[in-house]
Design an enzyme around this catalytic site. Structure first.
Site, short mmCIF file in Angstrom:
data_model
loop_
_atom_site.label_atom_id
_atom_site.label_comp_id
_atom_site.label_asym_id
_atom_site.label_seq_id
_atom_site.Cartn_x
_atom_site.Cartn_y
_atom_site.Cartn_z
N PHE A 124 48.14 11.54 45.06
CA PHE A 124 47.69 12.01 43.74
C PHE A 124 47.53 10.88 42.72
O PHE A 124 47.17 11.14 41.57
CB PHE A 124 48.65 13.07 43.19
CG PHE A 124 50.08 12.61 43.06
CD1 PHE A 124 50.50 11.86 41.97
CD2 PHE A 124 51.01 12.93 44.05
CE1 PHE A 124 51.82 11.44 41.86
CE2 PHE A 124 52.33 12.52 43.95
CZ PHE A 124 52.74 11.76 42.85
N THR A 167 59.35 19.37 35.92
CA THR A 167 57.99 18.83 36.10
C THR A 167 56.97 19.93 36.32
O THR A 167 55.88 19.90 35.75
CB THR A 167 57.97 17.84 37.29
OG1 THR A 167 58.92 16.80 37.03
CG2 THR A 167 56.60 17.23 37.48
N ASN A 179 50.96 19.20 32.72
CA ASN A 179 52.31 19.57 32.26
C ASN A 179 52.68 18.97 30.90
O ASN A 179 53.85 18.85 30.56
CB ASN A 179 53.35 19.29 33.32
CG ASN A 179 53.49 17.82 33.65
OD1 ASN A 179 52.91 16.96 32.99
ND2 ASN A 179 54.27 17.51 34.66
N HIS A 206 55.10 13.39 29.20
CA HIS A 206 55.89 12.51 30.06
C HIS A 206 57.14 12.12 29.30
O HIS A 206 57.08 11.83 28.11
CB HIS A 206 55.10 11.25 30.42
CG HIS A 206 55.96 10.18 31.01
ND1 HIS A 206 56.30 10.16 32.34
CD2 HIS A 206 56.60 9.13 30.43
CE1 HIS A 206 57.11 9.13 32.56
NE2 HIS A 206 57.30 8.49 31.41
#
EC number: 2.7.4.6
Length: 149
Positions: free
Chosen positions: A57, A91, A112, A115
Site C-alpha cells: 500500500f 487505525t 482515517n 496521523h
C-alpha cells in the site's frame, strides 16, 4: 514536557474537520506549539512513511497524502503521545470507539483523517522531519497551572 506530531490528512481537510479535530486537543488541555498548512511533497511523504516502503500500500499512501493539503501540528503536554492516540482512535475507523476522532468521523482505513506519532521517540523524529526548531513556539497558556500538578 512531552511533544507529539499530528497531521490532519487530506480527507480531514477536505471534509472541513480541521477545527473540530484541533478543538479536541485544546479542550483536553494540550498546548499547540507548531502548526502548518501545506501540500506535502512526494519526497516528504516517502520519508514520513518510509517504514512502509516495502508494503503493497506504500504507493497509494504516498499518492493520497500528496493529493491535497494537510495540517501538520506539534502538541505538547504530559503524556501527550499516548493520550493523542486514544483521542484519535484505532487505525481502522470501523473498530474505533465512539467518541474518538476516527470513531466519530472516519469512513475506512484508507481515509482515517489523522496521523499521530505512535511513541515519544517516533514523535521526535517526525517533528524533526516536518518542522524546523524555529517554527516551534515555546509558550505556556495561562491555564497551564490549573491543568498540571
Amino acid at each position: 514536557m512531552e511533544r507529539t506530531f499530528l497531521a490532519i490528512k487530506p480527507d480531514g481537510v477536505q471534509r472541513g474537520l480541521v477545527g473540530e479535530i484541533i478543538r479536541r486537543f485544546e479542550t483536553k488541555g494540550f498546548t499547540l506549539v507548531g502548526l502548518k498548512f501545506l501540500k506535502v511533497s512526494k519526497e516528504l511523504a516517502e520519508q514520513h512513511y518510509g517504514v512502509h516502503r516495502e508494503r503493497p500500500f506504500f504507493g497509494s499512501l504516498v499518492e493520497f497524502i500528496t493529493s491535497s493539503p494537510v495540517v501538520a501540528m506539534v502538541w505538547e503536554g504530559d503524556g501527550v503521545v499516548a493520550s493523542a492516540r486514544k483521542i484519535i482512535g484505532a487505525t481502522n475507523p470501523l473498530t474505533s470507539e465512539p467518541g474518538t476522532i476516527r470513531g466519530d468521523f472516519g469512513i475506512n482505513i484508507g481515509r482515517n483523517l489523522i496521523h499521530g506519532s505512535d511513541a515519544p521517540e517516533t514523535a521526535q523524529q517526525e517533528i524533526a522531519l516536518w518542522f524546523k526548531d524555529e517554527e516551534l513556539v515555546n509558550w505556556q497558556p495561562h491555564i497551564t497551572p490549573w491543568l498540571h500538578e
